[in-house]
Write a protein that holds these residues in place. Structure first.
Motif, mmCIF file in Angstrom:
data_model
loop_
_atom_site.group_PDB
_atom_site.id
_atom_site.type_symbol
_atom_site.label_atom_id
_atom_site.label_comp_id
_atom_site.label_asym_id
_atom_site.label_seq_id
_atom_site.Cartn_x
_atom_site.Cartn_y
_atom_site.Cartn_z
ATOM 1 N N LYS A 1 0.857 -1.076 -0.185
ATOM 2 C CA LYS A 1 -0.018 0.050 0.023
ATOM 3 C C LYS A 1 0.950 1.430 -0.095
ATOM 4 O O LYS A 1 0.421 2.366 0.016
ATOM 5 N N MET A 2 2.262 1.068 0.219
ATOM 6 C CA MET A 2 3.027 2.241 0.175
ATOM 7 C C MET A 2 2.906 2.974 -1.388
ATOM 8 O O MET A 2 3.322 2.132 -2.405
ATOM 9 N N SER A 3 2.539 4.096 -1.702
ATOM 10 C CA SER A 3 2.371 4.500 -2.978
ATOM 11 C C SER A 3 3.507 5.236 -3.719
ATOM 12 O O SER A 3 3.805 5.402 -4.789
ATOM 13 N N GLY A 4 4.763 5.265 -2.753
ATOM 14 C CA GLY A 4 5.886 5.796 -3.528
ATOM 15 C C GLY A 4 5.947 7.292 -3.591
ATOM 16 O O GLY A 4 6.611 7.709 -4.446
ATOM 17 N N GLY A 5 5.124 7.983 -2.691
ATOM 18 C CA GLY A 5 5.211 9.401 -2.786
ATOM 19 C C GLY A 5 6.577 10.010 -2.228
ATOM 20 O O GLY A 5 7.456 9.245 -2.237
ATOM 21 N N PRO A 6 6.384 11.267 -1.624
ATOM 22 C CA PRO A 6 7.797 12.150 -1.165
ATOM 23 C C PRO A 6 7.929 11.968 0.245
ATOM 24 O O PRO A 6 9.119 12.215 0.632
ATOM 25 N N TYR A 7 7.226 11.052 1.217
ATOM 26 C CA TYR A 7 7.409 10.621 2.584
ATOM 27 C C TYR A 7 7.697 9.458 2.719
ATOM 28 O O TYR A 7 7.358 8.587 2.416
ATOM 29 N N PRO A 8 8.857 9.470 3.715
ATOM 30 C CA PRO A 8 9.530 8.230 3.821
ATOM 31 C C PRO A 8 8.490 7.495 5.162
ATOM 32 O O PRO A 8 7.974 7.997 6.002
ATOM 33 N N VAL A 9 8.593 6.238 4.750
ATOM 34 C CA VAL A 9 8.060 5.235 6.157
ATOM 35 C C VAL A 9 9.171 4.768 6.524
ATOM 36 O O VAL A 9 10.062 3.825 6.321
ATOM 37 N N VAL A 10 9.182 5.287 7.838
ATOM 38 C CA VAL A 10 10.352 4.760 8.711
ATOM 39 C C VAL A 10 10.219 3.543 9.549
ATOM 40 O O VAL A 10 8.928 3.641 10.577
ATOM 41 N N GLY A 11 10.814 2.584 9.549
ATOM 42 C CA GLY A 11 10.560 1.353 10.397
ATOM 43 C C GLY A 11 11.575 1.239 11.307
ATOM 44 O O GLY A 11 12.266 2.424 12.066
ATOM 45 N N SER A 12 11.853 0.136 12.046
ATOM 46 C CA SER A 12 12.709 -0.180 13.059
ATOM 47 C C SER A 12 14.080 0.254 12.895
ATOM 48 O O SER A 12 14.753 0.777 13.955
ATOM 49 N N THR A 13 14.741 0.167 11.910
ATOM 50 C CA THR A 13 16.239 0.439 11.517
ATOM 51 C C THR A 13 16.207 1.213 10.253
ATOM 52 O O THR A 13 17.441 1.625 10.244
ATOM 53 N N SER A 14 15.373 1.497 9.538
ATOM 54 C CA SER A 14 15.595 2.333 8.153
ATOM 55 C C SER A 14 14.293 2.699 7.687
ATOM 56 O O SER A 14 13.251 2.235 8.191
ATOM 57 N N ILE A 15 14.488 3.242 6.432
ATOM 58 C CA ILE A 15 13.458 3.518 5.700
ATOM 59 C C ILE A 15 12.507 2.408 4.965
ATOM 60 O O ILE A 15 13.720 1.805 4.097
ATOM 61 N N LEU A 16 11.505 2.120 5.059
ATOM 62 C CA LEU A 16 10.807 0.937 4.415
ATOM 63 C C LEU A 16 10.538 1.123 3.294
ATOM 64 O O LEU A 16 10.245 0.325 2.287
ATOM 65 N N GLY A 17 10.055 2.234 2.917
ATOM 66 C CA GLY A 17 9.435 2.827 1.559
ATOM 67 C C GLY A 17 9.292 4.282 1.501
ATOM 68 O O GLY A 17 9.314 4.927 2.595
ATOM 69 N N TYR A 18 8.360 4.631 0.525
ATOM 70 C CA TYR A 18 7.862 6.119 0.626
ATOM 71 C C TYR A 18 6.589 6.121 0.306
ATOM 72 O O TYR A 18 5.801 5.007 -0.314
ATOM 73 N N HIS A 19 5.613 6.906 0.754
ATOM 74 C CA HIS A 19 4.279 7.096 0.544
ATOM 75 C C HIS A 19 4.002 8.557 0.284
ATOM 76 O O HIS A 19 4.498 9.405 0.476
ATOM 77 N N ASN A 20 2.254 8.849 0.042
ATOM 78 C CA ASN A 20 1.981 10.249 -0.595
ATOM 79 C C ASN A 20 1.302 10.748 0.635
ATOM 80 O O ASN A 20 0.652 11.830 0.439
ATOM 81 N N GLU A 21 1.268 10.055 1.643
ATOM 82 C CA GLU A 21 0.729 10.721 3.062
ATOM 83 C C GLU A 21 1.927 10.753 4.202
ATOM 84 O O GLU A 21 2.614 9.819 3.986
#
Length: 400
Positions: free
Chosen positions: A25-45
């Motif tokens: 469901k990560m849309s690849g937008g400009p905002y980082p999705v931050v997990g326990s140790t790193s950025i997991l992907g990017y999202h539009n929200e």
């Protein structure tokens, strides 16, 4: 040092569990999705305004991240919802000294329960002291970040030249070279199609036991954690090894290593290559999760590395990896890959350019190691108050 207040952790900051967001469901937008140790992907929200401080909640504990942009904290992490007037950058450094692993409450998967932290007594200095401590430590982090950025630019330069010359065929003098048919399509006249095993030999690393790994002494041990996702070398993955091994199970600075195992189904490690950097020792032992590639002919290692990193090699070969929980790649699949070999003078010119680029990368890495070592020595002494900064004249203009 200014007198520290002894308070409960819940009076220092408030941690909150992150928000669920499946990878699909990560849309690849400009905002980082931050997990326990790193950025997991990017999202539009995004969910949180910066600055942010995050640590692992599930899976990996104890790693602390500082975020300076709008972000989405993942549900595998805990993020600081309320800094209670404390300097966020200081909070980031303070959490690194707490050894959060000791608060693991999970029976299987490591889990950090924030309620276990709330009753912990902590000693927190006044805000002016927090600013000074953060300024000292941030100076080292800024140096590390600047050097890391320069290393990234140097590798991007090697990639740009490789793709321009050997993928798009816009090499020096290309205007006067005729294109001819080959089994891989049109290629410049004088270039050849080769298999990897036509021009190189693969050497598999060593099978090892956990007892072979030591904290000190022995030799550097290159393993799967030394391969960055998508390729490249991870210095923090190096372990130490003490035991018997064969020369064929070693690698030296400048050698090419390729992952033939992957613990994830995303195939972001398997079939990806790294160049062994200057690790201040002449030789390292490899794990059996890696193979070393030795050039058999007059083909520069730097050119082969460019092919493994910057061509379609990884995307093509990783599809041959299989396994239920762990992906395994037969090294023969690497040897079977066909690529376009440029003329000797052109590969030599590319190698000369890249040799200088990678040597500078190694120099910057050594400087980064020195900065990390000094910062890590200072961190607990500054946080504990062993080093008194109250009367130091320090520029405290650091990000919050």
């Amino acid at each position: 040092m200014g007198e520290a207040k002894h308070i409960l952790f819940k009076e220092f900051i408030v941690l909150q569990r992150g928000f669920d967001l499946p990878k699909k469901k990560m849309s690849g937008g400009p905002y980082p999705v931050v997990g326990s140790t790193s950025i997991l992907g990017y999202h539009n929200e995004y969910k949180v305004e910066p600055p942010g401080v995050i640590t692992g909640r599930s899976g990996s504990l104890g790693f602390v991240q500082y975020v300076s942009e709008r972000y989405w904290p993942h549900n595998t992490a805990l993020w600081v919802r309320d800094f209670k007037g404390n300097l966020p950058r200081y909070v980031y450094y303070y959490l690194q000294t707490l050894d959060l692993n000791r608060f693991n409450s999970g029976a299987g998967v490591p889990t950090l329960n924030r309620n276990d932290l709330d009753t912990l007594e902590v000693a927190i200095p006044p805000i002016p002291i927090q600013h000074k401590i953060a300024a000292i430590l941030s100076a080292y982090d800024d140096l590390i970040e600047n050097s890391t950025r320069r290393m990234r630019i140097l590798e991007e330069t090697a990639q740009m030249i490789y793709q321009d010359w050997f993928v798009n065929f816009r090499f020096p003098g290309h205007e006067s070279v005729r294109m001819v048919e080959s089994e891989l399509g049109l290629i410049p006249e004088g270039w050849m199609v080769k298999r990897v095993d036509d021009v190189s030999t693969l050497h598999r690393g060593k099978s090892y036991r956990s007892a072979d790994l030591v904290d000190e002494g022995g030799l550097p041990f290159l393993n799967l954690k030394c391969i960055d996702r998508g390729g490249g070398f991870r210095y923090d993955g190096i372990k130490r090894f003490r035991g018997e091994f064969k020369d064929s199970q070693t690698a030296k600075p400048g050698d090419i290593i390729i992952a033939v195992t992957d613990m994830t189904q995303e195939r972001r490690l398997v079939a990806h290559a790294a160049r062994v950097p200057d690790i201040s020792e002449r030789v390292a032992v490899m794990s059996m999760d890696l193979v070393r590639v030795d050039s058999n002919e007059n083909i520069p290692t730097e050119y082969l590395y460019g092919m493994f990193r910057f061509s379609d090699f990884s995307d093509a070969v990783k599809q041959h990896a299989n396994g239920v929980n762990v992906l395994h790649l037969n090294p023969e699949r690497i040897g079977e890959f066909k690529f376009i070999l440029a003329t000797e003078d052109l590969t030599a010119r590319y190698a000369t350019i890249c040799t200088d680029l990678y040597q500078l990368c190694d120099t910057l890495h050594i400087k980064n190691n020195d900065c990390r070592r000094t910062r890590d020595l200072l961190l607990p002494r500054l946080i504990s108050g062993e080093i008194d900064v109250e009367n130091l004249d320090i520029d405290t203009e650091v990000p919050a």
